[in-house]
Each structure stands twice: as structure tokens, then as C-alpha cells.
Design a protein around this motif. Structure first.
Motif, short mmCIF file in Angstrom:
data_model
loop_
_atom_site.label_atom_id
_atom_site.label_comp_id
_atom_site.label_asym_id
_atom_site.label_seq_id
_atom_site.Cartn_x
_atom_site.Cartn_y
_atom_site.Cartn_z
N SER A 1 44.76 81.16 41.95
CA SER A 1 45.41 81.71 40.62
C SER A 1 44.85 82.04 39.92
CB SER A 1 45.95 80.54 40.00
OG SER A 1 45.27 79.57 39.97
N LYS A 2 45.26 82.89 38.79
CA LYS A 2 44.77 83.72 37.49
C LYS A 2 45.66 83.06 36.43
CE LYS A 2 43.03 87.28 34.88
NZ LYS A 2 43.03 89.89 35.02
N ARG A 3 44.71 82.88 35.10
CA ARG A 3 45.04 82.51 34.33
C ARG A 3 45.78 82.98 32.92
NH1 ARG A 3 43.42 79.22 29.16
NH2 ARG A 3 44.46 77.53 28.64
N ILE A 4 46.55 83.28 32.46
CA ILE A 4 47.10 83.74 31.66
C ILE A 4 48.03 83.72 30.30
CG2 ILE A 4 48.09 86.29 31.10
CD1 ILE A 4 47.78 87.25 33.79
N ASN B 1 54.05 83.91 42.71
CA ASN B 1 54.50 83.24 41.64
C ASN B 1 54.01 83.03 40.42
OD1 ASN B 1 57.32 82.06 43.02
ND2 ASN B 1 55.56 81.65 44.90
N TRP B 2 54.81 83.11 39.08
CA TRP B 2 54.42 83.18 37.92
C TRP B 2 55.17 81.20 37.78
CZ3 TRP B 2 51.94 86.18 35.24
CH2 TRP B 2 51.53 87.39 35.42
N ARG B 3 54.25 80.87 37.23
CA ARG B 3 54.53 79.19 36.31
C ARG B 3 53.67 78.70 34.83
NH1 ARG B 3 56.14 75.49 40.20
NH2 ARG B 3 56.33 75.78 42.25
N ARG B 4 54.14 77.99 34.33
CA ARG B 4 53.50 77.67 32.90
C ARG B 4 52.28 76.82 34.09
NH1 ARG B 4 56.08 78.07 27.67
NH2 ARG B 4 54.47 77.11 27.40
N GLU B 5 51.59 76.70 32.75
CA GLU B 5 50.37 76.03 33.35
C GLU B 5 50.37 74.61 32.72
OE1 GLU B 5 45.29 76.32 32.98
OE2 GLU B 5 46.38 75.74 30.93
N ASP B 6 51.48 74.83 32.02
CA ASP B 6 51.83 72.67 31.36
C ASP B 6 52.91 72.15 31.92
OD1 ASP B 6 53.59 74.05 30.52
OD2 ASP B 6 53.42 73.98 27.99
N GLY C 1 51.91 80.45 25.30
CA GLY C 1 51.03 79.50 26.12
C GLY C 1 50.93 80.34 27.57
N PRO C 2 49.66 79.74 28.02
CA PRO C 2 49.33 79.78 29.08
C PRO C 2 50.09 79.48 30.41
CG PRO C 2 48.59 77.93 28.91
CD PRO C 2 49.54 78.31 27.89
N TYR C 3 50.07 80.76 31.49
CA TYR C 3 50.58 80.63 32.26
C TYR C 3 49.87 81.25 33.82
CZ TYR C 3 54.94 81.50 29.67
OH TYR C 3 56.34 81.37 28.89
N LEU C 4 50.26 80.90 34.61
CA LEU C 4 49.56 81.00 35.77
C LEU C 4 50.35 82.30 37.10
CD1 LEU C 4 48.36 77.34 36.49
CD2 LEU C 4 47.04 78.76 36.06
N CYS C 5 49.70 83.29 37.21
CA CYS C 5 49.74 84.14 38.44
C CYS C 5 49.59 82.85 39.67
CB CYS C 5 49.21 85.38 37.88
SG CYS C 5 49.13 86.48 39.46
N GLY D 1 59.87 88.57 19.52
CA GLY D 1 61.27 89.60 19.65
C GLY D 1 60.53 90.94 20.50
N THR D 2 59.61 90.64 20.99
CA THR D 2 59.44 92.26 21.68
C THR D 2 59.76 91.64 22.97
OG1 THR D 2 57.25 91.58 21.56
CG2 THR D 2 57.72 93.59 19.52
N ASP D 3 59.80 92.90 24.14
CA ASP D 3 59.47 92.72 24.89
C ASP D 3 58.46 92.69 26.15
OD1 ASP D 3 62.52 93.03 24.77
OD2 ASP D 3 62.55 94.93 25.39
N VAL D 4 57.73 92.04 26.70
CA VAL D 4 56.94 91.68 27.69
C VAL D 4 57.15 91.60 28.57
CG1 VAL D 4 54.26 90.20 27.77
CG2 VAL D 4 55.54 90.70 25.75
N THR D 5 56.09 92.55 29.75
CA THR D 5 56.16 92.44 30.94
C THR D 5 54.11 92.14 31.68
OG1 THR D 5 57.23 94.19 31.52
CG2 THR D 5 55.87 93.69 33.12
N LEU D 6 54.47 90.82 32.57
CA LEU D 6 52.89 90.83 32.95
C LEU D 6 53.15 91.03 34.36
CD1 LEU D 6 52.17 86.75 31.65
CD2 LEU D 6 51.80 88.69 30.50
N ARG D 7 51.84 91.63 34.64
CA ARG D 7 51.72 92.01 36.01
C ARG D 7 50.99 90.87 36.51
NH1 ARG D 7 52.68 96.26 33.09
NH2 ARG D 7 54.92 97.63 33.52
N CYS D 8 50.36 91.19 38.19
CA CYS D 8 50.03 90.36 38.44
C CYS D 8 49.73 90.63 40.26
CB CYS D 8 49.61 88.69 38.87
SG CYS D 8 48.50 87.68 40.32
#
Length: 383
Positions: A181-184, A130-135, A166-170, A112-119
Motif C-alpha cells: 500500500s501507499k499513503r497519500i 482498492n482505496w480506503r481511509r487510513e482511519d 485526510g490520509p488515504y491508502l492505495c 469545492g474543486t474536483d480531485v483525482t487520485l491515481r495508483c
């Protein structure tokens, strides 16, 4: 000609001269006015600079292990009067590289909280993020919107849900290999929740039955079964609890191998983690071994008890038909046959009496004594 070279590789600039005669060719760095080579000699002390030529016609300037600082204008010059020259540009491209200290690491947030991912990444030309889901699954941005990828150095998620965990890829790319890429990993925490497919389950004694619950929780929950008085159901010869985990979901099963009378009652599936706990109830009730139903001769519809013949609208006739039926399973003997005939006679008499009473009521007649039986009947008058 202009030349493009990846960083770390070798760059080679070419200058073609016709009818050189006794003149000399020199290479210079334009922006710094540095003389690099004259004729067959390398003047600069830079050990990465080299020179070759082909029959004094084609002259090559070699720059080994190219650096970004080598980017710029270079001149091929002939010492005629006036001087003749041509210039060419060396562009040094750099594959992308992700800047760790400016890029998000694994994150743990509440649902329910807001999230910001940075790369952030460097490179030449400037990389695209670009951001993608690893799966490989689509990224859920809302209840109605899903995308395969998100472009930009910042990736915003509003009111994050467990489905977005889940894991995201930058991924940084600029056309210069290799792409990096980096796995977050995004971890979404929430208290346990339980779904029960069937809250009321029937079973016969001696049969095997399985109770099921589905739990969702993160951090991972402790899951177990209890009975009516909150006694934990332990694994044994009779009970077999099984837990199947998948990401943040848990499928709980409790198999009762041979149901007895003491097994009927309420069961609870309980799920606990550091954020809370919850449970769900399942009622196990007894199904009688014999239902008391059988099939009719005329069709397959189930009836309770003995089927009744179709007597139309004649109720009295229908009653007579029912009295005539015998149970074919009962043994036949003389005494039974006499009782059966006697019951038929009494039924016939009762039926006839009923018919007379109905007619008398309709016509307003007084019944004669034979129809009064044991109790004395009053005269009936029309309404």
C-alpha cells in the motif's frame, strides 16, 4: 505437473519414469529448445538449475531464485525410439509493487474543486487496486453516499469538502503475499468559519463564566479573543483563554474567573489564516443578584410582588381583602395598630361609598349630601 512458484523462491518440476532400464532422462526448455540436463549431468551454464532423482524413477528439475523469465513450458524426455516425453508449465507469480512515478503524491487543493487520485501497480497476476481511509472511516462520495472502499486505479472526488480531508491508502493485492500500500494525504484548504453555541450569556457579578466559540479553518488559523474596542484579551489572573485543536477544528474558550461590572459587554472570537479571517460576537449581560420573585403559599408558582387572594368576581371585596393584609415582617406597636385600624375604617367607608355610587348610577338617583364628600356631585340620570 504444472507448477506455480513465487518470484525469488525455488521451483521444482517432477517427472516419474517406470522401467527406465538403460535409457536416459533429459530436461529441456521448450520455447527456447535449450537442453538443461541429461541423466545425472547439468548441461546448461545457468547456475540456478539443479537436478536430483530417486532410484532413477523420480526425476526432479530444480530452478532456484525463480525469475519471471523462467515462466514457460518444460519437457521431460526419454531417448527411446520413438522418443517419449511429457511437458509441464512453470508459472511464476509476482507480488504487487506500486509504481511510484505513476502514483499520486500528497495533494493540496481548495475546497469545492474536483480531485483525482491515481495508483498504479505491477504484479502477476495483475493486481487489484482498492482505496480506503487510513482511519477506517467511510469514504464520503456525496452528501448522501458513503462507502467503505473504492476499487480502481483512479479515485475521483467531485467538489471535495473538508470532511474528505485526510490520509488515504492505495492498496494493491493479487493473492500473492505480501499486499502493498501507499499513503497519500489529501489536504483541503478553506478560509475560517465560526460557530457560536450561545451569542447572549447572562452572569452575576462575582461568579465565573465561560464563553465558547468553534472555529474551522485550514491552513491552521490564529485564534484569539477581543473586547468592545478590539482590544485583545490576554491571559492573566482574571481571564483564561483555552484553545483545543482537533484536525481542522478549534474549540475556543474564554473563562472569566470573577465577573465584575466592567466585564459586561461584547466579546469577539477571531480566527485568521492565509485565506481569510472571520469573527463571532458574544454579548455578556448582567443578571441582578435578587430577582424579586418568591413562592406563593398555595403553590410553587413564582409571582412578582405580594400575592393576591382569590376574591372571585367581587372586585370591591377583593380590594378590601388586599387592604386588610399586613406585612408580618413589620414591627407591631400601638401607633401602628391605631394607624392600621384607621386605614381599615377608611377603606370600609370608601368601599361603602363606591357601592352606593354604583347603585345610584344604576337606578338614576341623586345622592344626598353625606355622600358628596368634598366635591359637589351632579345628579345622575339613567343612560
Amino acid at each position: 505437473m504444472n507448477v506455480t512458484a513465487p518470484v525469488g523462491r525455488e521451483a521444482m518440476l517432477t517427472c516419474v519414469v517406470q522401467d527406465l532400464a538403460g535409457y536416459k532422462v533429459a530436461w529441456l526448455r521448450v520455447d527456447t529448445q535449450t537442453i538443461l540436463t541429461i541423466a545425472n549431468h547439468v548441461i546448461t551454464k545457468n547456475h540456478r538449475i539443479g537436478l536430483t532423482h530417486s532410484e532413477h524413477r523420480t526425476w526432479f528439475l530444480h530452478i532456484k531464485e525463480v525469475k519471471e523469465t523462467d515462466r514457460g513450458w518444460y519437457m521431460c524426455q526419454i531417448n527411446t525410439d520413438p522418443m517419449k516425453s511429457q511437458i509441464g508449465y512453470l508459472d511464476v507469480v509476482v507480488p504487487p509493487d506500486i509504481i511510484d512515478y505513476q502514483t499520486s503524491t500528497d495533494m493540496i487543493v481548495r475546497e469545492g474543486t474536483d480531485v483525482t487520485l491515481r495508483c498504479m501497480a505491477t504484479g502477476s497476476p495483475a493486481p487489484i487496486i482498492n482505496w480506503r481511509r487510513e482511519d477506517g472511516q467511510p469514504i464520503s462520495l456525496s452528501n448522501t453516499r458513503e462507502v467503505q472502499s473504492v476499487e480502481g486505479s483512479q479515485f475521483n472526488l467531485t467538489q471535495v469538502s473538508r470532511k474528505q480531508m485526510g490520509p488515504y491508502l492505495c492498496i494493491a493485492s493479487n493473492g500473492v503475499p505480501p499486499t502493498v500500500s501507499k499513503r497519500i494525504i489529501l489536504v483541503v484548504q478553506f478560509p475560517p468559519m465560526i460557530w457560536i453555541p450561545n451569542q447572549l450569556i447572562g452572569a452575576r457579578e462575582g461568579h465565573q463564566i465561560t464563553l465558547e466559540c468553534i472555529s474551522e479553518a485550514y491552513p491552521k488559523s490564529i485564534n484569539y479573543w477581543t473586547r468592545d474596542k478590539d482590544d485583545i484579551v490576554a491571559q492573566g489572573d482574571k481571564y483564561e483563554p483555552v484553545i483545543v485543536e482537533s484536525a481542522y477544528k478549534v474549540h475556543m474558550k474564554l473563562t472569566i474567573k470573577s465577573v465584575t461590572a466592567s466585564d459586561f459587554g461584547s466579546y469577539k472570537c477571531v480566527s485568521r489564516n492565509s485565506l481569510g479571517d472571520t469573527d463571532g460576537s458574544i454579548k455578556l449581560y448582567r443578571i441582578p443578584s435578587s430577582s424579586g420573585y418568591h413562592s406563593s403559599d398555595s403553590n410553587d408558582t413564582k409571582h412578582k410582588g405580594k400575592p393576591r387572594k382569590n376574591a372571585g368576581n367581587n372586585i370591591l371585596e377583593g380590594n378590601q381583602d388586599m387592604l386588610k393584609e399586613r406585612d408580618p415582617n413589620q414591627p407591631s406597636n400601638k401607633e401602628d395598630e391605631e394607624n392600621y385600624e384607621d386605614s381599615r375604617a377608611r377603606a370600609s367607608l370608601v368601599s361603602s361609598s363606591c357601592i352606593c355610587i354604583v347603585l345610584a348610577c344604576t337606578l338614576g338617583l341623586v345622592l344626598p349630601l353625606p355622600f358628596r364628600h368634598q366635591s359637589e356631585l351632579r345628579a345622575l340620570h339613567p343612560a
